[in-house]
Design an enzyme around this catalytic site. Structure first.
Site, PDB file in Angstrom:
ATOM      1  N   SER A   1       0.845  -1.199   0.000  1.00 50.39           N
ATOM      2  CA  SER A   1       0.000   0.000   0.000  1.00 50.39           C
ATOM      3  C   SER A   1       0.883   1.252   0.000  1.00 50.39           C
ATOM      4  O   SER A   1       1.678   1.412  -0.923  1.00 50.39           O
ATOM      5  CB  SER A   1      -0.938  -0.071   1.206  1.00 50.39           C
ATOM      6  OG  SER A   1      -2.047   0.734   1.011  1.00 50.39           O
TER       7      SER A   1
ATOM      8  N   ASP B   1      -9.273  -5.503  -4.436  1.00 53.03           N
ATOM      9  CA  ASP B   1      -8.846  -4.347  -3.652  1.00 53.03           C
ATOM     10  C   ASP B   1      -9.667  -3.112  -4.028  1.00 53.03           C
ATOM     11  O   ASP B   1      -9.681  -2.695  -5.182  1.00 53.03           O
ATOM     12  CB  ASP B   1      -7.355  -4.092  -3.913  1.00 53.03           C
ATOM     13  CG  ASP B   1      -6.763  -3.077  -2.951  1.00 53.03           C
ATOM     14  OD1 ASP B   1      -5.529  -3.060  -2.798  1.00 53.03           O
ATOM     15  OD2 ASP B   1      -7.534  -2.290  -2.350  1.00 53.03           O
TER      16      ASP B   1
ATOM     17  N   HIS C   1      -7.493  -5.502  -0.106  1.00 51.83           N
ATOM     18  CA  HIS C   1      -6.289  -4.707   0.081  1.00 51.83           C
ATOM     19  C   HIS C   1      -5.216  -5.473   0.853  1.00 51.83           C
ATOM     20  O   HIS C   1      -4.081  -5.554   0.417  1.00 51.83           O
ATOM     21  CB  HIS C   1      -6.660  -3.396   0.763  1.00 51.83           C
ATOM     22  CG  HIS C   1      -5.591  -2.381   0.741  1.00 51.83           C
ATOM     23  ND1 HIS C   1      -4.888  -2.039  -0.373  1.00 51.83           N
ATOM     24  CD2 HIS C   1      -5.075  -1.625   1.745  1.00 51.83           C
ATOM     25  CE1 HIS C   1      -3.997  -1.116  -0.070  1.00 51.83           C
ATOM     26  NE2 HIS C   1      -4.089  -0.844   1.197  1.00 51.83           N
TER      27      HIS C   1
HETATM   28  C1  LIG Z   1      -5.557   5.373  -1.123  1.00 54.24           C
HETATM   29  S1  LIG Z   1      -4.760   4.038  -0.414  1.00 54.24           S
HETATM   30  C2  LIG Z   1      -3.512   4.794   0.538  1.00 54.24           C
HETATM   31  C3  LIG Z   1      -2.616   3.794   1.197  1.00 54.24           C
HETATM   32  C4  LIG Z   1      -3.372   3.046   2.266  1.00 54.24           C
HETATM   33  N1  LIG Z   1      -3.957   3.991   3.220  1.00 54.24           N
HETATM   34  C5  LIG Z   1      -5.131   3.723   3.816  1.00 54.24           C
HETATM   35  C6  LIG Z   1      -5.666   4.758   4.732  1.00 54.24           C
HETATM   36  O1  LIG Z   1      -5.743   2.711   3.600  1.00 54.24           O
HETATM   37  C7  LIG Z   1      -2.445   2.155   3.066  1.00 54.24           C
HETATM   38  O2  LIG Z   1      -1.235   2.259   3.012  1.00 54.24           O
HETATM   39  N2  LIG Z   1      -3.037   1.335   3.905  1.00 54.24           N
HETATM   40  C8  LIG Z   1      -2.283   0.583   4.878  1.00 54.24           C
HETATM   41  C9  LIG Z   1      -2.874   0.743   6.238  1.00 54.24           C
HETATM   42  C10 LIG Z   1      -2.318  -0.850   4.508  1.00 54.24           C
HETATM   43  O3  LIG Z   1      -3.284  -1.215   3.930  1.00 54.24           O
HETATM   44  N3  LIG Z   1      -1.273  -1.617   4.814  1.00 54.24           N
HETATM   45  C11 LIG Z   1      -1.212  -3.073   4.671  1.00 54.24           C
HETATM   46  C12 LIG Z   1      -2.431  -3.763   4.141  1.00 54.24           C
HETATM   47  O4  LIG Z   1      -3.027  -4.292   5.236  1.00 54.24           O
HETATM   48  C13 LIG Z   1      -0.105  -3.468   3.779  1.00 54.24           C
HETATM   49  O5  LIG Z   1      -0.336  -3.986   2.682  1.00 54.24           O
HETATM   50  O6  LIG Z   1       0.991  -3.245   4.253  1.00 54.24           O
END
Ligand SMILES: CSCC[C@H](NC(C)=O)C(=O)N[C@@H](C)C(=O)N[C@@H](CO)C(=O)O
Length: 718
Positions: free
Chosen positions: A573, A661, A693
């Site tokens: 992410s 996702d 995701h």
């Molecule tokens: C528009 S998506 C932006 C990135 C995302 N942010 C949010 C608020 O969802 C993100 O980085 N999310 C992390 C919390 C995340 O999903 N991290 C994990 C998945 O569980 C990973 O893949 O490391």
């Protein structure tokens, strides 16, 4: 370096390690503390997460210590979505998901006493509401009334049957009549394909939750219909004397933004009064209040209050609402920058349902304290905050508090999770709590060492406004040199406003046992370090966070026994965003890279993610529901995106996506895939069906790890 086949067997072994997903003290008073727990482990053979129940009896041996006198054998659990004990402990409500004869999903609400099932209601067949929500941390709720005569829960709204304009059976139904109630019974024309907005990632099928109340004696179900139309209810609890219900209402107008991982959504705490048939907001309807939890004497409830809009996650305010006076007070305010390792504020999405001490003064909640998950005891009168000690030096998280007894989960990067029990000491003595393990935890991984590193930005990287900020990494490495391949996995977390803590993590332990050291970087912008750290990153993504990770990596390579030619990187992410940036901005530094559901082009993502506000906010732009990603915004978003550096990338890249996702669309990775293919950079694209995701389906997660390990070792010098 271990061979792939050896790592497959290592994965098989470590995947079996169970993790407690739930543990509660039974309220059936007796001579010993009876603790019911549910554990989950990854069953590779069944490609499923399997749950089992375990019960412990623990006797107090002294003022504060417990001795476990009985442990049940693990009992596999099937299809339990909810299992909630009544206030007296005499009854239990279970919501069970069953596949029917025609392969349809059925849900049964079961009411049990100590020896038999008293009710077994096939709720969906009654057509009163849609599916009962699971425990998603936002909307899902199942609560016994104080009288134990009623059960409240949250389910999807029941929609009128959609009928085709061309269906002859209801030819008599006129279009203009289809909105009338009597006609709705027959159905509504032309609605078959109308889109029902859902609450985004992780909330499939969740469009419009409703509050349902079951009469446990008669089996009658009623739907509370005076919840404001613009509000989706969750965190629902009974009001004092069962006079109504109190809940978090999330505003879903003008449209829904994804809610998971996001505490910046417009929400308020509401009270629906049965007698007055009113539903009023007890907190600012334009704020971001959530998660009311009443004290044992029902005199007040605590709740969390965040910034509406702005970063998706940040420090929350802990507040208390006096039920009689009808007024709120702040117990723990937001902390900008904590004093030297001081209390950094409260970081929690929800408050556990039972968190109060019997004196109706203190609450016991989980939070973050820099790179560690901690338990805080907060006195809601004196506002004193005490951090409880962990049992193993790593993370500790609260499971349940009842009758001044705390059940918690402990773990560390080299210690799998285990349960502990402790007696909450008297006011002012909390730090002296003594934890007693409920069972012998899975063996400590003696071949893994870990520590927390503190990093201070170099002069040129100091934030102009928040100039005292530092940041941390959790660093783990093989304990003996022979096992170590002197290679390093750099692993930035996602969010960006999330954090790596010192809990046991399967992938990190596997990398370490396969010879890698692992550097999990909590760059400025991570939560747990004060709100100023979070806000320091807004408008600086793709620069400040990238440089923080690179500096941490270079620092560890200089101080630890790491071969600078054997450094790889991976992240998911926003962590994937950083991975792509780092191989673009430091093209010869990383020998291989893996991006999982990465943000590659913020500009192109803004129209397809479930949280388009993130794209504006993280790029330092204001967001309103009517905001459009116009030329100027797109240009700023592009300037923060890693795709701009693709011409510099030499590092082989593997991309991994979850096809379902809704947070980061799979096409983000495809943009990078095509750009690298066109530039003849080695690239591999893996797409996992039935994953969102987080790629956590048991078989997908397993396949992903082995593919990551193989990708790294194929490109590392032997
Ligand atoms: C528009 S998506 C932006 C990135 C995302 N942010 C949010 C608020 O969802 C993100 O980085 N999310 C992390 C919390 C995340 O999903 N991290 C994990 C998945 O569980 C990973 O893949 O490391």
């Amino acid at each position: 370096m271990k061979k792939v086949a050896e790592v497959v067997e290592l994965y098989r072994k470590l995947a079996r390690i169970p993790q407690p997903s739930w543990a509660r003290i039974s309220k059936s008073l007796g001579s010993c503390a009876v603790v019911n727990s549910v554990w989950t482990y990854r069953d590779l053979e069944r490609a499923d997460k399997v749950q089992f129940a375990k019960t412990y009896c623990a006797n107090k041996t002294s003022e504060a210590k417990y001795e476990v006198t009985f442990t049940s054998r693990p009992q596999e659990l099937a299809n339990e979505q909810w299992n909630v004990e009544s206030p007296s402990g005499n009854l239990r409500a279970i919501v069970r998901k069953i596949t029917g004869k025609k392969n349809e999903e059925k849900q049964f609400v079961e009411i049990w006493n100590g020896s038999q099932k008293l009710q077994n209601i096939d709720v969906l067949s009654l057509e009163k509401h849609g599916k009962i929500y699971d425990n998603d941390g936002y909307f899902g709720s199942v609560e016994w009334s104080h009288s134990e005569g009623h059960l409240l829960y949250v389910a999807e709204l029941k929609y009128p049957k959609a009928i085709s304009f061309f269906e002859k059976k209801h030819a008599d139904v006129k279009e203009d009549e289809t909105k009338k109630d009597e006609t709705k019974e027959k159905g509504v024309k032309g609605e078959e394909y109308v889109m029902k907005e859902e609450w985004g990632e992780g909330m499939v099928g969740k469009h419009h939750p409703v509050i349902c109340i079951l009469d446990v004696d008669t089996g009658d179900i009623r739907i509370l219909d005076n919840v404001p139309d613009h509000v989706s209810p969750g965190h629902v609890v009974w009001a004092p004397d069962d006079s109504g219900v109190v809940f978090t209402g999330w505003c879903h107008e003008p449209y829904r933004l994804g809610v998971i991982y996001c505490i910046n959504r417009q929400s308020a705490v509401y009270y629906l009064d049965f007698q007055k048939a009113t539903c009023e907001a007890l907190t600012d309807p334009d704020g971001a209040a959530r998660c009311p939890v009443f004290s044992p004497d029902d005199s007040s409830f605590v709740f969390l209050q965040s910034n509406r809009k702005g970063p998706h996650n940040h420090c929350s305010c802990l507040c208390k609402y006096d039920w009689q006076k009808k007024e709120s007070t702040v117990v723990c305010d937001i902390v900008g920058t904590p004093k030297q390792n001081g209390f950094p504020g409260v970081y929690e999405v929800t408050i556990p349902r039972d968190c109060w001490s019997t004196d109706n003064k203190r609450i016991v909640i989980g939070s973050l304290w820099r790179s560690q998950a901690v338990i805080l005891v907060i006195n809601t009168e004196t506002k004193a905050v005490i951090r409880l000690p962990s049992d193993c030096g790593g993370d500790i998280s609260v499971c349940h508090v009842w009758n001044d007894v705390i059940i918690a989960t402990c773990s560390a990067p080299n210690q799998p999770h285990y349960l502990v029990i402790g007696q909450l000491p008297a006011e002012g003595q909390e730090f002296n709590i003594q934890w007693s393990p409920l069972d012998s935890p899975s063996a400590l991984f003696g071949d893994i060492l870990w520590k927390i590193l503190v990093h201070r930005p170099t002069k040129e990287r100091i934030h102009p406004k928040y100039d005292t900020l530092d940041y941390e990494s959790v660093f783990i490495k093989p304990s003996n040199a022979e096992q170590s391949s002197r290679s390093l996995v750099v692993f930035p977390h996602g969010g960006p406003h999330s954090v790596f803590t010192t809990e046991f993590m399967l992938y990190a332990a596997l990398f370490c046992q396969s010879g890698f050291s692992v550097l999990m970087v909590n760059y400025r912008g991570s939560v747990g370090f004060g709100n100023d750290s979070v806000f320091s990153l807004l408008g600086n993504v793709g620069d400040q966070d990238v440089k923080d990770v690179q500096a941490a990596a270079e620092e560890v390579i200089s101080k630890e026994d790491i071969d600078p030619n054997k450094v790889v990187i991976w992240g998911g992410s926003h962590g994937g965003f950083l991975t792509a940036h780092l191989i673009g901005q430091y093209p010869s530094f990383y020998k291989a890279a893996v991006c999982r559901n990465p943000v590659i082009n913020i500009a192109s993502m803004s129209g397809s993610t479930d949280i388009c506000d993130w794209n504006f906010t993280e790029c330092g732009l204001e967001f309103e529901y009517k905001s459009l990603a116009d030329g100027n915004s797109m240009s700023i978003m592009w300037s923060k995106s890693p795709l701009q550096y693709v011409d510099k990338i030499q590092t082989p890249v593997m991309l991994m996506i979850g096809l379902d996702d809704r947070r980061v669309p799979p096409k983000q990775s495809y943009e990078l895939y095509k750009a690298l293919k066109a530039r003849k950079v080695p690239v591999r694209y893996i797409a996992y069906p039935d994953n969102g995701h987080p790629i956590v389906k048991v078989d997908s997660e397993a396949d992903a790890f082995i593919n990551i390990y193989k990708w790294f070792t194929d490109y590392l010098p032997q």
